[in-house]
Write a protein that holds these residues in place. Structure first.
Motif, PDB file in Angstrom:
ATOM      1  N   LEU A  84      41.189  36.451  39.541  1.00  0.00           N
ATOM      2  CA  LEU A  84      40.794  35.140  39.024  1.00  0.00           C
ATOM      3  C   LEU A  84      39.387  34.767  39.471  1.00  0.00           C
ATOM      4  CD1 LEU A  84      44.007  32.943  39.392  1.00  0.00           C
ATOM      5  CD2 LEU A  84      42.773  33.425  37.286  1.00  0.00           C
ATOM      6  N   ASN A  85      39.081  35.039  40.735  1.00  0.00           N
ATOM      7  CA  ASN A  85      37.737  34.742  41.235  1.00  0.00           C
ATOM      8  C   ASN A  85      36.679  35.539  40.482  1.00  0.00           C
ATOM      9  OD1 ASN A  85      38.821  33.000  43.127  1.00  0.00           O
ATOM     10  ND2 ASN A  85      38.767  34.486  44.797  1.00  0.00           N
ATOM     11  N   GLY A  89      33.780  33.911  37.856  1.00  0.00           N
ATOM     12  CA  GLY A  89      32.404  34.138  38.280  1.00  0.00           C
ATOM     13  C   GLY A  89      32.093  33.768  39.712  1.00  0.00           C
ATOM     14  N   SER A  90      33.098  33.387  40.489  1.00  0.00           N
ATOM     15  CA  SER A  90      32.817  32.960  41.863  1.00  0.00           C
ATOM     16  C   SER A  90      32.680  34.139  42.815  1.00  0.00           C
ATOM     17  CB  SER A  90      33.908  32.008  42.356  1.00  0.00           C
ATOM     18  OG  SER A  90      35.174  32.640  42.367  1.00  0.00           O
ATOM     19  N   GLU A  91      33.406  35.226  42.581  1.00  0.00           N
ATOM     20  CA  GLU A  91      33.311  36.427  43.424  1.00  0.00           C
ATOM     21  C   GLU A  91      33.443  37.642  42.510  1.00  0.00           C
ATOM     22  OE1 GLU A  91      35.879  36.401  46.850  1.00  0.00           O
ATOM     23  OE2 GLU A  91      35.735  34.237  47.051  1.00  0.00           O
ATOM     24  N   ILE A  92      32.329  38.122  42.012  1.00  0.00           N
ATOM     25  CA  ILE A  92      32.331  39.185  41.011  1.00  0.00           C
ATOM     26  C   ILE A  92      32.743  40.518  41.630  1.00  0.00           C
ATOM     27  CG2 ILE A  92      30.889  40.505  39.419  1.00  0.00           C
ATOM     28  CD1 ILE A  92      31.490  37.722  38.461  1.00  0.00           C
ATOM     29  N   THR A 277      46.209  31.117  42.430  1.00  0.00           N
ATOM     30  CA  THR A 277      45.126  30.389  41.786  1.00  0.00           C
ATOM     31  C   THR A 277      43.808  30.904  42.337  1.00  0.00           C
ATOM     32  OG1 THR A 277      44.360  28.170  41.152  1.00  0.00           O
ATOM     33  CG2 THR A 277      45.028  28.484  43.455  1.00  0.00           C
ATOM     34  N   SER A 278      42.702  30.387  41.832  1.00  0.00           N
ATOM     35  CA  SER A 278      41.392  30.827  42.296  1.00  0.00           C
ATOM     36  C   SER A 278      41.030  30.119  43.600  1.00  0.00           C
ATOM     37  CB  SER A 278      40.336  30.536  41.236  1.00  0.00           C
ATOM     38  OG  SER A 278      40.305  29.159  40.910  1.00  0.00           O
ATOM     39  N   SER A 279      40.074  30.669  44.313  1.00  0.00           N
ATOM     40  CA  SER A 279      39.684  30.103  45.609  1.00  0.00           C
ATOM     41  C   SER A 279      39.132  28.690  45.467  1.00  0.00           C
ATOM     42  CB  SER A 279      38.644  31.004  46.278  1.00  0.00           C
ATOM     43  OG  SER A 279      39.199  32.260  46.592  1.00  0.00           O
ATOM     44  N   ASP A 280      38.450  28.411  44.351  1.00  0.00           N
ATOM     45  CA  ASP A 280      37.895  27.070  44.183  1.00  0.00           C
ATOM     46  C   ASP A 280      38.944  26.049  43.749  1.00  0.00           C
ATOM     47  OD1 ASP A 280      38.302  27.814  41.567  1.00  0.00           O
ATOM     48  OD2 ASP A 280      36.185  27.843  41.003  1.00  0.00           O
TER      49      ASP A 280
END
Length: 434
Positions: A84-85, A89-92, A277-280
């Motif tokens: 998911l990250n 685009g938060s952790e490619i 879920t994503s980290s953000d």
């Protein structure tokens, strides 16, 4: 006289972290055809390979019968978060971790690859078939990607030229499908993946007395659920005592619904839950938030306890919760008042509860006094050590007494005796993080 060029071809096969891979089948094709397996240190060798052109290709498959096999392979809900990250685009992901994330073997990473991990851990047999078809990707040791963001130019085989003599260092690395965080940790010196934490996320349920023919609703809450990005666990119930009627998901946990519930092993008394879920979008819950409710029909013997018939399975998927940097076990706790308020001499009484319970920093003892009076508080550890003793003069009606680190001696189970002139009430307290 005809002279045939012969060569000895050898190499090693290791995981990304350097662990030797034993028992890998290595096939040779081309001018000669042979097959061998790697030894305990990951080495293989073809002797007297006749010819001048060969292709070396490893093949290693494992059997995945249930989600526990996925867990043993290193796949967890944290890997779904990593995908998911990447997608947001938060952790490619690039290179080898991106190859690991390709759970469907399509040379691409999409939301479907995350879903395969989640439903695979839930026990979906179609999802598990992706690992049964191919569980390892093999890549030449030292392969240099033309574009790490699109790492699909790698080959799973190595072409070698023969002749008389030895051809060494035909080496491969094995990449575990779906173990994305493990792949990241193996290639990134600055990332170790979620590490074991001394903290615990507690699944909290109210203790209940079971009666035959009774409908039992079990509200499931969590304590110390702070900045959590994913979790996975399986609940196990005694089929002789309980029959599942319904699982009702609440709305307090973002992106958690019926698709995060696996009933594939219901005939074994197993209910699985996997959420990511994503980290953000990391989630924090209040101790009284009900994440889901289990509805059972009871066939239990009269007087038996819910905690005797329901709990977290330790033999299925590992019960874990993840933050970005920590991996924490999930434990089941049953919140129980061990006795009710005793009766005063004139027929009046008092009640007492602890909220929250379990608790971390502090908890409130909530009393309802039928008449004003002095209440004596004695707090004991589970092994009977007295750790706090004090009194409070309380008015008629509702009253609150705060307990914190002045009264509690570290994490564990405690019993608090609340005593008046004519009676005593005992409450069980659980401190999960002091």
């Amino acid at each position: 006289e005809v002279t045939v060029a012969c060569a000895t071809i050898s190499g090693t096969i290791e995981e990304l972290d350097g662990t030797p891979m034993e028992g890998v089948t290595v096939n040779m094709s081309g001018d000669d055809t042979q097959s061998t397996t790697t030894n305990s240190v990951g080495e293989y060798s073809f002797d007297q390979a006749a010819g001048t052109s060969f292709v070396i290709e490893p093949d290693f498959g494992e059997t995945f019968n249930d989600p526990g096999d996925l867990g043993d392979f290193g796949v967890t809900s944290a890997d779904a978060t990593a995908i998911l990250n990447h997608l947001n685009g938060s952790e490619i992901l690039t290179g080898k971790p991106m190859i690991s994330a390709d759970t469907r073997s399509t040379s691409n990473v999409t939301g479907a690859d995350r879903i395969v991990i989640v439903v695979g851990l839930l026990g979906n047999p179609i999802a598990l078939s992706f690992w049964n078809a191919q569980s390892w990707y093999f890549i030449e040791e030292g392969h240099d990607f033309n574009n790490p963001a699109l790492p699909w130019d790698y080959a799973s085989s190595i072409e070698v030229g023969g002749g008389n003599g030895n051809i060494t260092d035909v080496d491969f690395q094995g990449i575990r499908k779906g173990d994305v965080t493990g792949a990241i940790a193996a290639v990134d010196d600055f990332y170790s993946g979620p590490s074991r934490s001394g903290n615990v996320v507690n699944m909290v349920m109210d203790e209940k007395d079971l009666q035959p023919g009774q409908t039992v609703e079990v509200d499931v809450r969590f304590s110390d659920f702070e900045t959590i990005t994913s979790m996975q666990f399986a609940m196990e119930f005694d089929q002789n005592a309980l029959e599942l009627s319904e699982v009702i998901t609440g709305d307090v946990l973002s992106e958690f619904d019926g698709q995060n519930v696996g009933l594939y092993a219901l005939d074994q008394g197993i209910i699985r839950f996997v959420w990511a879920t994503s980290s953000d979008n990391a989630q924090t819950l209040a101790d009284d938030d009900v994440v889901f409710t289990l509805v059972f029909e009871s066939n239990a013997v009269e007087g038996s306890k819910l905690s005797e018939a329901l709990g977290i399975s330790e033999s299925d998927i590992r019960p874990l919760a993840f933050t970005d940097m920590a991996e924490m076990p999930i434990k089941a706790l049953f919140d129980e008042v061990l006795s009710t308020g005793d009766i005063f001499g004139d027929g009046s009484g008092f009640t007492a509860t602890a909220q929250p319970n379990p608790f971390s920093d502090r908890t409130s003892i909530l009393l309802n006094m039928a008449q004003a009076g002095q209440v004596e508080f004695e707090i004991y550890t589970a092994d009977g050590k007295l750790v706090s003793h004090f009194t409070r003069d309380l008015p008629t009606g509702e009253a609150e007494v705060i307990l914190d680190d002045q009264n509690i001696d570290g994490p564990g189970m405690y019993f608090i005796h609340l005593r008046t002139e004519t009676g005593t009430t005992v409450l069980r307290l659980i401190n999960v993080d002091h």
